[in-house]
Design a protein around this motif. Sequence first.
Motif, PDB file in Angstrom:
ATOM      1  N   ARG A 273       0.825  -1.207   0.000  1.00  0.00           N
ATOM      2  CA  ARG A 273       0.000   0.000   0.000  1.00  0.00           C
ATOM      3  C   ARG A 273       0.863   1.263   0.000  1.00  0.00           C
ATOM      4  O   ARG A 273       0.623   2.191  -0.783  1.00  0.00           O
ATOM      5  CB  ARG A 273      -0.930  -0.021   1.214  1.00  0.00           C
ATOM      6  CG  ARG A 273      -1.934   1.127   1.228  1.00  0.00           C
ATOM      7  CD  ARG A 273      -3.031   0.871   2.240  1.00  0.00           C
ATOM      8  NE  ARG A 273      -2.539   0.795   3.609  1.00  0.00           N
ATOM      9  CZ  ARG A 273      -2.453  -0.319   4.331  1.00  0.00           C
ATOM     10  NH1 ARG A 273      -2.808  -1.478   3.793  1.00  0.00           N
ATOM     11  NH2 ARG A 273      -2.018  -0.294   5.568  1.00  0.00           N
ATOM     12  N   ARG A 274       1.896   1.294   0.859  1.00  0.00           N
ATOM     13  CA  ARG A 274       2.752   2.471   0.920  1.00  0.00           C
ATOM     14  C   ARG A 274       3.602   2.619  -0.349  1.00  0.00           C
ATOM     15  O   ARG A 274       3.843   3.731  -0.826  1.00  0.00           O
ATOM     16  CB  ARG A 274       3.667   2.399   2.155  1.00  0.00           C
ATOM     17  CG  ARG A 274       2.957   2.571   3.478  1.00  0.00           C
ATOM     18  CD  ARG A 274       2.179   3.872   3.530  1.00  0.00           C
ATOM     19  NE  ARG A 274       3.010   5.037   3.311  1.00  0.00           N
ATOM     20  CZ  ARG A 274       3.422   5.872   4.273  1.00  0.00           C
ATOM     21  NH1 ARG A 274       3.077   5.636   5.526  1.00  0.00           N
ATOM     22  NH2 ARG A 274       4.164   6.918   3.996  1.00  0.00           N
ATOM     23  N   PHE A 275       4.038   1.506  -0.909  1.00  0.00           N
ATOM     24  CA  PHE A 275       4.812   1.539  -2.139  1.00  0.00           C
ATOM     25  C   PHE A 275       3.963   2.124  -3.282  1.00  0.00           C
ATOM     26  O   PHE A 275       4.414   2.980  -4.044  1.00  0.00           O
ATOM     27  CB  PHE A 275       5.289   0.138  -2.508  1.00  0.00           C
ATOM     28  CG  PHE A 275       6.337   0.112  -3.586  1.00  0.00           C
ATOM     29  CD1 PHE A 275       7.682   0.042  -3.264  1.00  0.00           C
ATOM     30  CD2 PHE A 275       5.985   0.141  -4.937  1.00  0.00           C
ATOM     31  CE1 PHE A 275       8.656   0.025  -4.251  1.00  0.00           C
ATOM     32  CE2 PHE A 275       6.946   0.123  -5.934  1.00  0.00           C
ATOM     33  CZ  PHE A 275       8.287   0.064  -5.588  1.00  0.00           C
ATOM     34  N   GLY A 276       2.710   1.648  -3.381  1.00  0.00           N
ATOM     35  CA  GLY A 276       1.811   2.150  -4.418  1.00  0.00           C
ATOM     36  C   GLY A 276       1.510   3.623  -4.255  1.00  0.00           C
ATOM     37  O   GLY A 276       1.401   4.364  -5.241  1.00  0.00           O
ATOM     38  N   LYS A 278       3.486   5.882  -3.027  1.00  0.00           N
ATOM     39  CA  LYS A 278       4.651   6.695  -3.386  1.00  0.00           C
ATOM     40  C   LYS A 278       4.992   6.603  -4.859  1.00  0.00           C
ATOM     41  O   LYS A 278       5.328   7.615  -5.493  1.00  0.00           O
ATOM     42  CB  LYS A 278       5.857   6.266  -2.546  1.00  0.00           C
ATOM     43  CG  LYS A 278       7.117   7.060  -2.869  1.00  0.00           C
ATOM     44  CD  LYS A 278       8.269   6.740  -1.942  1.00  0.00           C
ATOM     45  CE  LYS A 278       9.493   7.595  -2.293  1.00  0.00           C
ATOM     46  NZ  LYS A 278      10.626   7.352  -1.390  1.00  0.00           N
ATOM     47  N   TYR A 279       4.929   5.396  -5.440  1.00  0.00           N
ATOM     48  CA  TYR A 279       5.422   5.198  -6.810  1.00  0.00           C
ATOM     49  C   TYR A 279       4.317   4.997  -7.846  1.00  0.00           C
ATOM     50  O   TYR A 279       4.609   4.882  -9.033  1.00  0.00           O
ATOM     51  CB  TYR A 279       6.392   4.014  -6.841  1.00  0.00           C
ATOM     52  CG  TYR A 279       7.620   4.249  -6.000  1.00  0.00           C
ATOM     53  CD1 TYR A 279       8.589   5.160  -6.399  1.00  0.00           C
ATOM     54  CD2 TYR A 279       7.806   3.577  -4.802  1.00  0.00           C
ATOM     55  CE1 TYR A 279       9.719   5.395  -5.627  1.00  0.00           C
ATOM     56  CE2 TYR A 279       8.937   3.797  -4.020  1.00  0.00           C
ATOM     57  CZ  TYR A 279       9.881   4.705  -4.438  1.00  0.00           C
ATOM     58  OH  TYR A 279      10.991   4.927  -3.662  1.00  0.00           O
ATOM     59  N   GLY A 280       3.070   4.931  -7.410  1.00  0.00           N
ATOM     60  CA  GLY A 280       1.967   4.835  -8.356  1.00  0.00           C
ATOM     61  C   GLY A 280       1.796   3.472  -8.991  1.00  0.00           C
ATOM     62  O   GLY A 280       1.095   3.350 -10.000  1.00  0.00           O
ATOM     63  N   MET A 281       2.410   2.452  -8.431  1.00  0.00           N
ATOM     64  CA  MET A 281       2.276   1.084  -8.935  1.00  0.00           C
ATOM     65  C   MET A 281       2.681   0.116  -7.839  1.00  0.00           C
ATOM     66  O   MET A 281       3.296   0.509  -6.842  1.00  0.00           O
ATOM     67  CB  MET A 281       3.144   0.874 -10.181  1.00  0.00           C
ATOM     68  CG  MET A 281       4.639   1.016  -9.949  1.00  0.00           C
ATOM     69  SD  MET A 281       5.614   0.864 -11.484  1.00  0.00           S
ATOM     70  CE  MET A 281       5.357   2.497 -12.182  1.00  0.00           C
ATOM     71  N   SER A 282       2.321  -1.141  -8.015  1.00  0.00           N
ATOM     72  CA  SER A 282       2.682  -2.155  -7.022  1.00  0.00           C
ATOM     73  C   SER A 282       4.162  -2.503  -7.148  1.00  0.00           C
ATOM     74  O   SER A 282       4.782  -2.232  -8.187  1.00  0.00           O
ATOM     75  CB  SER A 282       1.838  -3.412  -7.230  1.00  0.00           C
ATOM     76  OG  SER A 282       2.246  -4.080  -8.417  1.00  0.00           O
ATOM     77  N   PRO A 283       4.759  -3.127  -6.122  1.00  0.00           N
ATOM     78  CA  PRO A 283       6.164  -3.555  -6.238  1.00  0.00           C
ATOM     79  C   PRO A 283       6.394  -4.482  -7.432  1.00  0.00           C
ATOM     80  O   PRO A 283       7.416  -4.371  -8.116  1.00  0.00           O
ATOM     81  CB  PRO A 283       6.425  -4.269  -4.907  1.00  0.00           C
ATOM     82  CG  PRO A 283       5.459  -3.638  -3.950  1.00  0.00           C
ATOM     83  CD  PRO A 283       4.233  -3.350  -4.763  1.00  0.00           C
ATOM     84  N   GLY A 284       5.442  -5.407  -7.689  1.00  0.00           N
ATOM     85  CA  GLY A 284       5.590  -6.308  -8.825  1.00  0.00           C
ATOM     86  C   GLY A 284       5.578  -5.556 -10.145  1.00  0.00           C
ATOM     87  O   GLY A 284       6.379  -5.845 -11.053  1.00  0.00           O
TER      88      GLY A 284
END
Length: 293
Positions: A273-276, A278-284
């Motif tokens: 959730r936090r990654f999305g 900040k970066y607008g996409m999932s880690p994958g």
Amino acid sequence: MDLEHYTQYQETRLHEQPGFVYNTYLCTIPQDFDRVNLHWHDQVELIYIKKGSGTVSLNLQNLPVSAGCIVPVLPGELHGIEGDAGVRMEYENIIFSLALLDSAEANDWCRGVLDSLRRGALCFERPIRPGTELHAAVSAALDAADEACSRREPGYPLLVKSQLFMLLYALQCFQTAPEKPRAGDDAEKLKGLVRFVKAHYDRPISVADAAAVTGYSPSHFMRIFRQLTGRTFVEYLTDYRLSAAVYYLKETDEDIGTVAANCGFENISYFIRRFGRKYGMSPGQFRRSAARN
């Protein structure tokens, strides 16, 4: 490239030669990262803004910068970089050690200037803004060093060194009276905290833990950290962990859960959730996108 270099300079290194410690990194905010967190090192760093605008934090003072501005960062100075909202900021990070300009001579006449820079005793305008004599001299030296590195003709390191001496000569000629120290003690304590986070970001770190490193009470620590950095400590720690996650997603084949755990996220759903956010996409999605580029 290790994690520390990745989170500060990304991957675009322009100039590097074995045995010749002078590197230039092209960086873009927010394309490469949304900000460069507070850090310091033993080398000189020259932040040369090429496009856009933002803020360079230097010893906990916020310096507005725009295209053409140059900010020399001396050894041991705490600094960070952030672009203005909605603005693409491009800049060069020029990194070199003062040892590159020193010699083995016991009475080297240049060493007085080098030692003054190492101690932070040589004061000059920062940022160095276009339209001043100091800027004309410093930018000419840096541009000439860039040109020499790009051409890489035989003996080019001599040209680079000569331009760095011209740069230091300009700083010496246009030095100013020492300013009254501001937030020096707080800056030193935050340097200890930055070192602690770099060493332990993969483990649980509470506000109380961070406060103990600085020697402040938790309440005073929370107040002073936000006052000096513009963010809460939790925001800073989360941002550092996410930057580390980007590095591991790009540089390793570890699964998402392992990356999350290795970066201090105990809950993978919270990490995603936090990654999305900040970066607008999932880690994958980020890993797949990075693999294509």
